[in-house]
Design a protein around this motif. Structure first.
Motif, PDB file in Angstrom:
ATOM      1  N   ALA A  91      -3.692  -6.205  -8.118  1.00 14.98           N
ATOM      2  CA  ALA A  91      -2.469  -6.973  -8.368  1.00 14.98           C
ATOM      3  C   ALA A  91      -1.288  -6.408  -7.597  1.00 14.98           C
ATOM      4  CB  ALA A  91      -2.158  -6.992  -9.866  1.00 14.98           C
ATOM      5  N   PHE A  92      -1.378  -5.135  -7.185  1.00  5.99           N
ATOM      6  CA  PHE A  92      -0.286  -4.482  -6.465  1.00  5.99           C
ATOM      7  C   PHE A  92      -0.598  -4.340  -4.977  1.00  5.99           C
ATOM      8  CE2 PHE A  92      -0.284  -2.928 -10.847  1.00  5.99           C
ATOM      9  CZ  PHE A  92       1.033  -3.161 -11.228  1.00  5.99           C
TER      10      PHE A  92
ATOM     11  N   GLU B 222       8.015  -6.307  -5.882  1.00  8.64           N
ATOM     12  CA  GLU B 222       7.880  -6.657  -4.461  1.00  8.64           C
ATOM     13  C   GLU B 222       9.231  -7.006  -3.859  1.00  8.64           C
ATOM     14  OE1 GLU B 222       3.342  -8.503  -4.819  1.00  8.64           O
ATOM     15  OE2 GLU B 222       5.075  -9.821  -4.557  1.00  8.64           O
ATOM     16  N   ARG B 223      10.055  -7.730  -4.618  1.00  2.56           N
ATOM     17  CA  ARG B 223      11.378  -8.085  -4.110  1.00  2.56           C
ATOM     18  C   ARG B 223      12.246  -6.847  -3.930  1.00  2.56           C
ATOM     19  NH1 ARG B 223      12.142 -12.515  -1.653  1.00  2.56           N
ATOM     20  NH2 ARG B 223      11.438 -13.802  -3.391  1.00  2.56           N
ATOM     21  N   PHE B 224      12.121  -5.884  -4.837  1.00  3.24           N
ATOM     22  CA  PHE B 224      12.918  -4.669  -4.701  1.00  3.24           C
ATOM     23  C   PHE B 224      12.438  -3.841  -3.510  1.00  3.24           C
ATOM     24  CE2 PHE B 224      14.409  -0.417  -5.464  1.00  3.24           C
ATOM     25  CZ  PHE B 224      15.679  -0.602  -5.988  1.00  3.24           C
ATOM     26  N   ALA B 225      11.126  -3.744  -3.326  1.00  2.50           N
ATOM     27  CA  ALA B 225      10.615  -3.033  -2.147  1.00  2.50           C
ATOM     28  C   ALA B 225      11.117  -3.697  -0.871  1.00  2.50           C
ATOM     29  CB  ALA B 225       9.090  -3.012  -2.177  1.00  2.50           C
TER      30      ALA B 225
ATOM     31  N   VAL C 116      10.445   8.317  -4.118  1.00  4.54           N
ATOM     32  CA  VAL C 116      10.143   6.971  -4.606  1.00  4.54           C
ATOM     33  C   VAL C 116       8.752   6.533  -4.166  1.00  4.54           C
ATOM     34  CG1 VAL C 116      10.826   4.547  -4.490  1.00  4.54           C
ATOM     35  CG2 VAL C 116      12.569   6.320  -4.707  1.00  4.54           C
ATOM     36  N   VAL C 117       8.423   6.758  -2.908  1.00  5.01           N
ATOM     37  CA  VAL C 117       7.133   6.306  -2.382  1.00  5.01           C
ATOM     38  C   VAL C 117       5.981   7.022  -3.084  1.00  5.01           C
ATOM     39  CG1 VAL C 117       5.689   6.168  -0.325  1.00  5.01           C
ATOM     40  CG2 VAL C 117       8.130   5.683  -0.154  1.00  5.01           C
TER      41      VAL C 117
ATOM     42  N   LEU D 262       4.031  -3.160   1.169  1.00  4.18           N
ATOM     43  CA  LEU D 262       5.485  -3.038   1.283  1.00  4.18           C
ATOM     44  C   LEU D 262       5.918  -1.579   1.202  1.00  4.18           C
ATOM     45  CD1 LEU D 262       6.545  -6.068  -0.949  1.00  4.18           C
ATOM     46  CD2 LEU D 262       6.994  -5.831   1.495  1.00  4.18           C
ATOM     47  N   LEU D 263       5.263  -0.804   0.353  1.00  8.88           N
ATOM     48  CA  LEU D 263       5.586   0.622   0.263  1.00  8.88           C
ATOM     49  C   LEU D 263       5.212   1.363   1.537  1.00  8.88           C
ATOM     50  CD1 LEU D 263       4.516   1.355  -3.423  1.00  8.88           C
ATOM     51  CD2 LEU D 263       6.839   1.331  -2.513  1.00  8.88           C
ATOM     52  N   ASP D 264       4.156   0.904   2.192  1.00  5.60           N
ATOM     53  CA  ASP D 264       3.817   1.495   3.497  1.00  5.60           C
ATOM     54  C   ASP D 264       4.946   1.259   4.495  1.00  5.60           C
ATOM     55  OD1 ASP D 264       1.406   2.360   2.513  1.00  5.60           O
ATOM     56  OD2 ASP D 264       0.269   0.645   3.282  1.00  5.60           O
TER      57      ASP D 264
END
Length: 963
Positions: A288-289, A244-247, A272-273, A295-297
């Motif tokens: 859990a994700f 999450e921090r990297f996203a 990546v997405v 965040l990926l959206d």
């Protein structure tokens, strides 16, 4: 306490200078002992000699002592001064990174310690980038450090150090096909720079170009390994937090122009997405994700953001459509060239029929696995020669070539009011005790820089909507708890309690649904009628409900049978909504309150005894539903159940306090700005770049704009009554050659000044008589303040084109200067509106009351907001008050028309309406006035008073002043 303060003042001269956080580099004896003991007995603020062993020992327990080490300035006095090419061990570098992140979490300036140490900071940053063999918590700390750094590009040293890592060398990692595409679409200077870079062997450049790709591959690899981890595993939470921090870091890099330009093609080329979404879909615990998915959206949103990465210009709708058409044309040409028989339908059909996901997927299903891989490589979705799964190749093609909704289209499907899905979704609207230091949320950030005006407005809209949702959630939970819903013996839902802000709904029905506009999927408006019961409320609370007026926002709440006892309503395991049976929440906007006969209660009658209900607790109102939400409910098949069936939809009507319930007007304003054809036009061009965080802020001043525009200033400025006299005028421009013409006025109180600023510090001023601006006998309201030269400069700046910022301590005349600027603008631009916004009602009322004392027509003044009642006047400057004022003015003017007709012995009721008054003016007054002007020219032997036809109506006319 007094002795301690005196001792502190006595030691002040010997203490070192505090840093930007207000702390010093050394502490007293007691402070030293405390920091040393908390720091593990190894490091304390008094140490000057550097030792790597001390760093290693301190790092062993740094997580428990992080706040104490930050407070003792471990980074400023020990780590950073001693970092070098020879001293940058993992413990050393990680300790520094952790303290930087801690400073950011505490709201301090994270890089205040850098000062002018460019070389040392470069060593620190590169050392963090080159760290290897890190565990998941350490990886998360490193990403947190990068996140803070790339969000601090306003610091010159940080900017010079960070930007090379996201610059042109990144394109060395693109696939050959994608590199050709990007270079062909880039400006010529970019292509020349890349050619030089490709021919130049520079090791440091190579390392900088590899950091971001390595991080991206590690991110994807960690996610793919995590998909097989069970939910009960203790390591899953740490891995998800790192991901999450990297996203979050990717979003920050994509949402800033300086970092986006070369980073975005790499993220898109590496798919990546797509890889991350497939990994999450295949995981054993997708829930859990959930935050990572959102965040990926956001990452995907910014990858496809409608902007030219090289110029920074927002793309028009036509440009976005053209870009999609070019992509599909390339897809069809490639299909016809590679598999003309198998993909004949794909190659020859119209583009609108293949941009849909389902139809394009059907065409791809005709290819076998090998053909699909070759086709994906040919259309630049998969690197040539790389073996991937059929699912990945298919998703990569669909992700790149399926049509996406434009930003305008997506926003039209966004409901205005929060619903139950948003209100109690803690991954989007966090609870009050949420810690952003330990977790991430899929929220936009209000950075110092924004991509476009649409980006700025959208971020503000989203954040304000979520902020208001959090407040709405607190209010709804408080009311629902007070209502105490439970299941009765008969099996129906009853409320054992009561709440001042809640009423039970008896009936709801849709009255009108207007058809949608051509460019909008949802109806234009949806009007409903509500019948609700105030039976349990005391008379005072009923009176508050009866004072509801147009545009007030209420909430419809549908509660089903609670699944648990009310005592467990706040059980965190199942959530408040599920525990209390909350099924649906919808917002409505009041259109009108209805009386007992079904007639609308007018705004000035609200709260008065016009309802005629007697003791009846039943009330009715009409309200507008959110048309977008109604459309979404129709798509889900919920509209029939919610808005037409009794007992199955909504059973509670909840209101909020007026001061806390103004979110709708703010959100509607932002939405209307976003919905305009070009959101960039809402602010002037000279302010646009500065507003988005780019360019030189000083370039928005009037003198800078004048230089850019070729000296195009407001050549002549009418200062009106800014100057009290000619002497005051000359004192206000001490460094200019002031030449005044027409200054033979007898009364300075009636003298105004027009100033023309010429080259060579020359100021040509024309003094003129202002008395013709006023009615006979009317005394002008003149400026009483003798402004200083500095204040006059601020007034001039406020009247010119550009941005004016006036700063000063209390009592320096800022309000008087603002009032003078407003008065001058009002008279200089009579056809335009001026909006005054302040942080408090007191400040706004202070300005408003001073404007009332100036020559500003009362009918042009309007005070919005609740603070209008606190004005020191008996007049009402609210919207209703201004309407009443104009109606009274109308009656006064018509009575004057009647008096004028009587003085002229003209029969008829000429003051009956504005229409009769207009006819009287055209057929009587104007004819006599024209005859009067003719008589003056012909009969020069007679006086003006003798020929004047309206002498009886104007007995005090100053004929002696007529020339």
């Amino acid at each position: 306490m007094v002795q301690k303060r005196a001792a502190k003042r006595a030691r002040k001269s010997s203490e070192p200078k505090p840093d930007r956080a207000g702390r010093t580099g050394k502490t007293g004896k007691a402070g030293s002992e405390k920091a040393g003991s908390v720091g593990g007995g190894v490091w304390n603020p008094g140490m000057e000699e550097f030792s790597e062993g001390i760093v290693q020992s301190t790092y062993a327990n740094i997580e428990q002592n992080l706040q104490s080490l930050e407070l003792g300035q471990y980074l400023e006095t020990f780590l950073f001064p001693n970092i070098s090419e020879d001293h940058h061990s993992k413990a050393h570098v990680m300790s520094a990174a952790m303290i930087v992140v801690e400073k950011h979490n505490q709201g301090l300036e994270p890089f205040a310690f850098v000062h002018d140490e460019l070389e040392k900071f470069t060593i620190l940053f590169s050392a963090v980038a080159e760290l290897e063999n890190l565990n998941i918590p350490e990886k998360r700390t490193r990403i947190g450090f990068f996140n803070v750094a790339f969000n601090s590009l306003e610091v010159p040293i940080v900017r010079r150090t960070c930007l090379p890592y996201v610059h042109l060398p990144l394109w060395m990692n693109l696939s050959d096909e994608r590199l050709k595409e990007e270079l062909s679409n880039s400006p010529r200077r970019i292509r020349k720079q890349f050619d030089k870079l490709r021919n130049k062997q520079n090791a440091s450049r190579g390392e900088q170009s590899l950091m971001i790709p390595r991080l991206l591959m590690d991110f994807v690899g960690t996610l793919e390994k995590s998909k097989d981890v069970e939910k009960a595993s203790t390591g899953l939470g740490e891995k998800v937090a790192y991901l999450e921090r990297f996203a979050d870091l990717m979003i920050d890099l994509l949402s800033q122009l300086p970092t986006r330009r070369f980073f975005r093609p790499l993220v898109d080329d590496l798919q990546v997405v797509v890889k991350c979404r497939l990994a999450i879909a295949a995981s054993k615990d997708p829930e859990a994700f959930s935050v990572l998915s959102k965040l990926l959206d956001l990452v995907d949103f910014y990858v496809e953001f409608e902007i030219n990465d090289h110029t920074g210009d927002a793309l028009s709708v036509e440009s976005v459509v053209q870009r999609q058409c070019e992509r599909l044309a390339f897809l069809q040409r490639t299909a016809f060239r590679t598999y003309p028989k198998v993909l004949e339908d794909l190659a020859l059909t119209n583009q609108s029929s293949i941009e849909d996901r389902a139809s394009l997927k059907e065409h791809l299903s005709k290819l076998d696995d090998k053909q699909l891989m070759e086709f994906a490589a040919a259309i630049q979705c998969v690197p040539k020669g790389e073996t991937v799964s059929r699912l990945f190749a298919e998703e990569a093609i669909l992700h790149r070539y399926c049509r996406r909704r434009t930003q305008a289209e997506s926003f039209k499907r966004e409901p205005l009011y929060p619903t139950e899905d948003l209100i109690w979704n803690t991954s989007i609207v966090p609870p009050s005790d949420f810690s952003f230091a330990s977790k991430s949320l899929a929220l936009p950030k209000l950075n110092l820089q924004f991509l476009t005006m649409y980006d700025y407005l959208l971020r503000n809209y989203t954040l304000y909507r979520l902020e208001s949702t959090s407040e709405i959630r607190d209010d709804l939970e408080s009311v629902i708890k007070r209502m105490r819903p439970r299941l009765a013996d008969q099996g129906n839902l009853v409320f054992d309690g009561w709440a001042r802000m809640a009423a039970t709904i008896k009936d709801i029905k849709i009255l009108e649904k207007k058809p949608p506009r051509l460019d909008h999927p949802s109806p234009r408006s949806v009007l409903c009628e509500l019948t609700y019961d105030l039976r349990k409320l005391p008379l005072e609370a009923r009176r508050e409900w009866d004072e509801a007026k147009e545009h007030d926002v209420f909430f419809l709440v549908g509660i089903d049978i609670p699944e648990t006892a009310f005592e467990n309503g706040d059980d965190s395991k199942i959530g408040f909504a599920q525990a209390n049976g909350v099924r649906h929440v919808r917002g409505i906007c009041v259109s009108a309150m209805l009386d007992a006969d079904g007639n609308e209660v007018r705004e000035w009658e609200v709260g008065k005894a016009v309802y005629g209900r007697g003791d009846s607790p039943i009330r009715r109102l009409r309200a507008y539903l959110d048309p977008v939400q109604y459309f979404l409910d129709e798509e889900k098949g919920l509209s029939e159940k919610l808005y037409r069936s009794k007992g199955e939809g909504f059973n509670l009507l909840i209101r909020r306090k007026a001061k806390e319930n103004n979110f709708k007007a703010i959100l509607e304003t932002i939405r209307n700005l976003i919905s305009t054809s070009d959101a960039g036009t809402v602010i002037p061009a000279w302010l646009h770049d500065n507003f988005l965080g780019y360019g030189n802020p000083g370039g928005a001043t009037y003198y800078s704009l004048a230089e850019e525009d070729g000296n195009e200033r407001a050549g002549t400025l009418d200062f009106y009554d800014t100057f009290l006299s000619e002497e005051h005028l000359k004192r206000s421009f001490p460094h200019m050659d002031v030449q005044v013409t027409g200054g033979d006025m007898k009364d300075d109180a009636e003298t105004h000044f027009k100033a023309t600023f010429e080259e060579d510090s020359k100021l040509r001023v024309e003094a003129y008589d202002s008395s013709p601006m006023y009615r006979v006998g009317e005394k002008p309201k003149r400026n009483p303040v003798p402004f200083t030269p500095t204040q006059v400069g601020a007034i001039r700046s406020g009247m010119e084109k550009g941005l004016t910022l006036i700063v000063g301590p209390p009592g320096t005349g800022k309000t008087d200067v603002a009032v003078q600027i407003l008065a001058n603008l009002y008279r200089s631009y009579p056809d335009q509106k001026v909006l005054v916004v302040t942080h408090s009602n007191y400040a706004l009322n202070d300005i408003f009351e001073k404007i009332m004392q100036r020559d500003v027509d009362e009918r042009h003044l309007l005070r919005l907001g609740q603070g209008e009642k606190a004005l020191a006047t008996e007049k009402s400057f609210s919207k209703v008050g201004r309407v009443n004022h104009m109606l009274q003015k109308r009656l006064d003017r018509l009575s004057e028309v009647a008096a004028l007709a009587k003085s002229l012995n003209v029969a008829g009721d000429h003051g009956y309406t504005c229409e009769t008054a207009d006819l009287f003016f055209k057929h009587t007054v104007r004819l006599r006035w024209e005859k009067f002007l003719d008589s003056i020219k012909r009969e020069k032997d007679k006086g003006v008073q003798e020929l004047f036809p309206f002498g009886q109506f104007f007995p005090d006319a100053p004929f002696s002043q007529v020339r």
